[in-house]
Scaffold this motif. Structure first.
Motif, short mmCIF file in Angstrom:
data_model
loop_
_atom_site.label_atom_id
_atom_site.label_comp_id
_atom_site.label_asym_id
_atom_site.label_seq_id
_atom_site.Cartn_x
_atom_site.Cartn_y
_atom_site.Cartn_z
N GLN A 163 7.18 1.00 24.23
CA GLN A 163 7.32 2.19 25.07
C GLN A 163 6.04 3.03 25.12
N PHE A 164 5.33 3.09 23.99
CA PHE A 164 4.17 3.98 23.88
C PHE A 164 2.93 3.18 23.46
N SER A 165 2.68 2.07 24.14
CA SER A 165 1.57 1.19 23.74
C SER A 165 0.21 1.87 23.89
N ASN A 166 0.10 2.88 24.75
CA ASN A 166 -1.16 3.59 24.93
C ASN A 166 -1.24 4.86 24.09
N SER A 167 -0.16 5.20 23.42
CA SER A 167 -0.13 6.42 22.59
C SER A 167 -0.19 6.01 21.13
N TRP A 168 -1.39 5.68 20.65
CA TRP A 168 -1.53 5.20 19.28
C TRP A 168 -1.21 6.29 18.27
N ASN A 169 -1.33 7.54 18.66
CA ASN A 169 -0.96 8.62 17.73
C ASN A 169 0.52 8.58 17.42
N LEU A 170 1.35 8.32 18.44
CA LEU A 170 2.80 8.25 18.21
C LEU A 170 3.18 6.96 17.48
N VAL A 171 2.52 5.88 17.82
CA VAL A 171 2.80 4.61 17.14
C VAL A 171 2.46 4.72 15.65
N CYS A 172 1.32 5.33 15.34
CA CYS A 172 0.93 5.49 13.93
C CYS A 172 1.87 6.44 13.20
N ALA A 173 2.32 7.49 13.87
CA ALA A 173 3.28 8.40 13.25
C ALA A 173 4.59 7.68 12.94
N ASP A 174 5.01 6.81 13.85
CA ASP A 174 6.22 6.03 13.62
C ASP A 174 6.04 5.08 12.43
N VAL A 175 4.88 4.44 12.34
CA VAL A 175 4.60 3.53 11.22
C VAL A 175 4.61 4.28 9.89
N VAL A 176 4.04 5.47 9.86
CA VAL A 176 4.02 6.26 8.63
C VAL A 176 5.44 6.62 8.20
N LEU A 177 6.27 7.04 9.14
CA LEU A 177 7.65 7.42 8.79
C LEU A 177 8.46 6.22 8.33
N VAL A 178 8.23 5.07 8.94
CA VAL A 178 8.96 3.86 8.55
C VAL A 178 8.54 3.41 7.14
N SER A 179 7.27 3.53 6.83
CA SER A 179 6.75 3.06 5.54
C SER A 179 7.02 4.04 4.40
N LEU A 180 7.22 5.31 4.73
CA LEU A 180 7.31 6.34 3.69
C LEU A 180 8.45 6.11 2.69
N PRO A 181 9.69 5.78 3.11
CA PRO A 181 10.76 5.61 2.11
C PRO A 181 10.48 4.53 1.08
N VAL A 182 9.99 3.38 1.52
CA VAL A 182 9.76 2.28 0.58
C VAL A 182 8.55 2.57 -0.30
N VAL A 183 7.55 3.29 0.22
CA VAL A 183 6.40 3.68 -0.60
C VAL A 183 6.83 4.64 -1.69
N LEU A 184 7.65 5.62 -1.34
CA LEU A 184 8.15 6.58 -2.34
C LEU A 184 9.01 5.88 -3.38
N LEU A 185 9.83 4.93 -2.93
CA LEU A 185 10.67 4.19 -3.88
C LEU A 185 9.81 3.45 -4.89
N TYR A 186 8.77 2.79 -4.42
CA TYR A 186 7.93 2.03 -5.34
C TYR A 186 7.16 2.96 -6.27
N VAL A 187 6.70 4.09 -5.76
CA VAL A 187 5.94 5.02 -6.60
C VAL A 187 6.80 5.54 -7.74
N PHE A 188 8.04 5.92 -7.44
CA PHE A 188 8.91 6.48 -8.48
C PHE A 188 9.52 5.41 -9.38
N ALA A 189 9.65 4.19 -8.87
CA ALA A 189 10.26 3.11 -9.67
C ALA A 189 9.23 2.17 -10.26
#
Length: 273
Positions: A232-258
């Motif tokens: 949907q937003f192939s030309n909006s790399w700012n939104l794509v990167c924001a989506d990637v950060v939000l998707v990766s955040l839960p599993v990154v936090l899980l690994y950091v704390f565990a």
């Protein structure tokens, strides 16, 4: 320490620094780009934005992100529970019986580690039992895929638990499921933590299998939302990167704390194995 050893250590240190930079650069690029405007994001570099756009994350959250988050949490937690429960119980039976048939069964199961996922037979099987396209069917597929590795981990750990402990528990009246749940299962905490975190990360980040087995966008997981979001937003790399950060955040936090439990579990498994 000799001069030759010092020279080798310095070379290895330089190599590790190079690998670190290669790994960290794309991560920083994604995080910084997620705060840029659409025009600045097109350059895909790590230069700081002239103006920080925190509203990029709000835009992502409005694009069915929360629904996909709920699907990912449900699928990941149910899959990890099924994997750990079946692998722990099955490994206990295989290790404690230790017959020729059990040893052959163990070898056959662990061959599943190298067996690739096949979309067509799996889809036909799920259609035959009436659960194709459902989140529960996807969880059962994950259980079958990741259980061989988990069984190998549990089996190696269980071999270090003495049989005398089982015999003493039986003398006290603990038999069958009670013996496993009250005596053996508490001793498996290190390997439970290790395999739990690893399986959660694998299930959470999986893209290909849900793409084949989920037939409705309302059941999509977060990695699939990134795939759709990019379309949907192939030309909006700012939104794509924001989506990637939000998707990766839960599993990154899980690994950091565990992380400490994962390292402790891997160390204990290595010693007992």
């Amino acid at each position: 320490m000799s001069k030759r050893t010092n020279r080798i250590n310095k070379i290895l240190e330089i190599i590790l620094w190079i690998f670190s930079i290669v790994t960290i650069y794309p991560i920083l690029m994604v995080i910084i780009t997620s705060f840029k405007s659409k025009g600045e994001a097109l350059y895909l570099n790590i230069s700081l934005p002239t103006e920080w756009h925190f509203e990029n994350y709000l835009t992502v959250l409005q694009e069915d992100f929360l629904q996909c988050l709920g699907n990912s949490i449900y699928i990941s937690l149910l899959s990890v529970f099924l994997i750990l429960f079946t692998a722990a119980f099955f490994s206990y039976v295989l290790v404690r019986r230790d017959t020729r048939g059990c040893r052959i069964t163990y070898r056959i199961i662990t061959l599943g580690i190298i067996a690739p996922f096949s979309a067509l037979p799996t889809s036909q099987l799920l259609q035959g039992i009436g659960i194709y396209g459902s989140r529960t069917g996807l969880c059962l597929v994950y259980t079958a895929l990741y259980m061989p590795f988990t069984i190998m981990m549990f089996s190696s750990f269980l071999k270090g638990i003495p049989r005398e402990l089982d015999e003493a528990a039986v003398m006290d009246g603990a038999v069958g499921g009670r013996l496993f749940c009250t005596v053996i299962l508490p001793l498996l905490k290190p390997v439970l933590a290790t395999t739990g975190v690893l399986n959660f990360m694998w299930v959470w980040n999986e893209l290909q299998i849900p793409l084949y087995l989920l037939n409705s966008s309302s059941k999509w997981t977060l990695p699939l939302s990134v795939y759709n979001f990019y379309g949907q937003f192939s030309n909006s790399w700012n939104l794509v990167c924001a989506d990637v950060v939000l998707v990766s955040l839960p599993v990154v936090l899980l690994y950091v704390f565990a992380q400490k439990w994962v390292i402790a579990g891997m160390t204990a498994w290595a010693v007992k194995g």
